[in-house]
Motif scaffolding. Structure first.
Motif, PDB file in Angstrom:
ATOM      1  N   ALA A  18       0.829  -1.211   0.000  1.00  9.57           N
ATOM      2  CA  ALA A  18       0.000   0.000   0.000  1.00  9.57           C
ATOM      3  C   ALA A  18       0.862   1.259   0.000  1.00  9.57           C
ATOM      4  O   ALA A  18       0.528   2.242  -0.664  1.00  9.57           O
ATOM      5  N   ASP A  19       1.972   1.233   0.723  1.00  9.63           N
ATOM      6  CA  ASP A  19       2.884   2.386   0.762  1.00  9.63           C
ATOM      7  C   ASP A  19       3.546   2.638  -0.588  1.00  9.63           C
ATOM      8  O   ASP A  19       4.091   3.707  -0.818  1.00  9.63           O
ATOM      9  N   HIS A  20       3.528   1.642  -1.436  1.00  9.28           N
ATOM     10  CA  HIS A  20       4.112   1.785  -2.775  1.00  9.28           C
ATOM     11  C   HIS A  20       3.012   1.905  -3.825  1.00  9.28           C
ATOM     12  O   HIS A  20       3.121   1.385  -4.926  1.00  9.28           O
ATOM     13  N   SER A  21       1.950   2.581  -3.440  1.00 13.29           N
ATOM     14  CA  SER A  21       0.807   2.879  -4.320  1.00 13.29           C
ATOM     15  C   SER A  21       0.154   1.631  -4.898  1.00 13.29           C
ATOM     16  O   SER A  21      -0.491   1.700  -5.942  1.00 13.29           O
ATOM     17  N   GLY A  22       0.343   0.496  -4.257  1.00  9.47           N
ATOM     18  CA  GLY A  22      -0.247  -0.737  -4.748  1.00  9.47           C
ATOM     19  C   GLY A  22       0.308  -1.168  -6.095  1.00  9.47           C
ATOM     20  O   GLY A  22      -0.269  -2.002  -6.774  1.00  9.47           O
ATOM     21  N   ALA A  23       1.437  -0.561  -6.493  1.00 11.03           N
ATOM     22  CA  ALA A  23       2.016  -0.833  -7.816  1.00 11.03           C
ATOM     23  C   ALA A  23       2.825  -2.132  -7.853  1.00 11.03           C
ATOM     24  O   ALA A  23       3.211  -2.569  -8.923  1.00 11.03           O
ATOM     25  N   LEU A  24       3.083  -2.715  -6.695  1.00  3.56           N
ATOM     26  CA  LEU A  24       3.875  -3.946  -6.636  1.00  3.56           C
ATOM     27  C   LEU A  24       2.972  -5.154  -6.468  1.00  3.56           C
ATOM     28  O   LEU A  24       1.986  -5.104  -5.735  1.00  3.56           O
ATOM     29  N   THR A  25       3.329  -6.230  -7.126  1.00  2.00           N
ATOM     30  CA  THR A  25       2.655  -7.487  -6.840  1.00  2.00           C
ATOM     31  C   THR A  25       3.211  -8.009  -5.516  1.00  2.00           C
ATOM     32  O   THR A  25       4.235  -7.517  -5.016  1.00  2.00           O
ATOM     33  N   ARG A  26       2.576  -9.014  -4.979  1.00  5.86           N
ATOM     34  CA  ARG A  26       3.047  -9.623  -3.734  1.00  5.86           C
ATOM     35  C   ARG A  26       4.477 -10.128  -3.928  1.00  5.86           C
ATOM     36  O   ARG A  26       5.338  -9.915  -3.078  1.00  5.86           O
ATOM     37  N   GLU A  27       4.733 -10.783  -5.041  1.00  2.84           N
ATOM     38  CA  GLU A  27       6.060 -11.330  -5.317  1.00  2.84           C
ATOM     39  C   GLU A  27       7.100 -10.219  -5.470  1.00  2.84           C
ATOM     40  O   GLU A  27       8.226 -10.337  -4.982  1.00  2.84           O
ATOM     41  N   GLN A  28       6.741  -9.125  -6.146  1.00  2.00           N
ATOM     42  CA  GLN A  28       7.668  -7.997  -6.312  1.00  2.00           C
ATOM     43  C   GLN A  28       7.971  -7.358  -4.962  1.00  2.00           C
ATOM     44  O   GLN A  28       9.113  -6.970  -4.695  1.00  2.00           O
ATOM     45  N   ALA A  29       6.956  -7.245  -4.116  1.00  2.00           N
ATOM     46  CA  ALA A  29       7.157  -6.664  -2.786  1.00  2.00           C
ATOM     47  C   ALA A  29       8.103  -7.527  -1.963  1.00  2.00           C
ATOM     48  O   ALA A  29       9.035  -7.019  -1.323  1.00  2.00           O
TER      49      ALA A  29
END
Length: 62
Positions: A18-29
Motif C-alpha cells: 500500500a505504501d508503494h501505491s499498490g504498484a507492486l505485486t506480492r512477489e515484487q514486494a
C-alpha cells in the motif's frame, strides 16, 4: 511459522504494498524487501547508480 507470525507478516506485507501505491505485486514486494535486507546486511553489494563509462569526462570529476 505459527499463525500469529504469519498474520503479522501478511499485515506488514500488505502495508508495504500500500505504501508503494499498490504498484507492486506480492512477489515484487517480497523481492524488494529481501533485496533491501540482504543489501543492508552485507549479503548483496549495494546497487550503485551513476554515469555510464562512455558518458564520463573531466567535467564529471569531483
Amino acid at each position: 511459522m505459527n499463525v500469529v507470525h504469519t498474520e503479522k507478516i501478511e499485515a506488514a506485507l500488505k502495508a508495504f504494498i500500500a505504501d508503494h501505491s499498490g504498484a507492486l505485486t506480492r512477489e515484487q514486494a517480497i523481492a524488494a524487501i529481501l533485496e533491501n535486507w540482504f543489501t543492508s546486511h552485507g549479503y548483496l553489494p549495494p546497487q550503485q547508480e551513476g554515469r555510464r563509462p562512455e558518458d564520463l569526462d573531466a567535467s564529471n570529476d569531483d
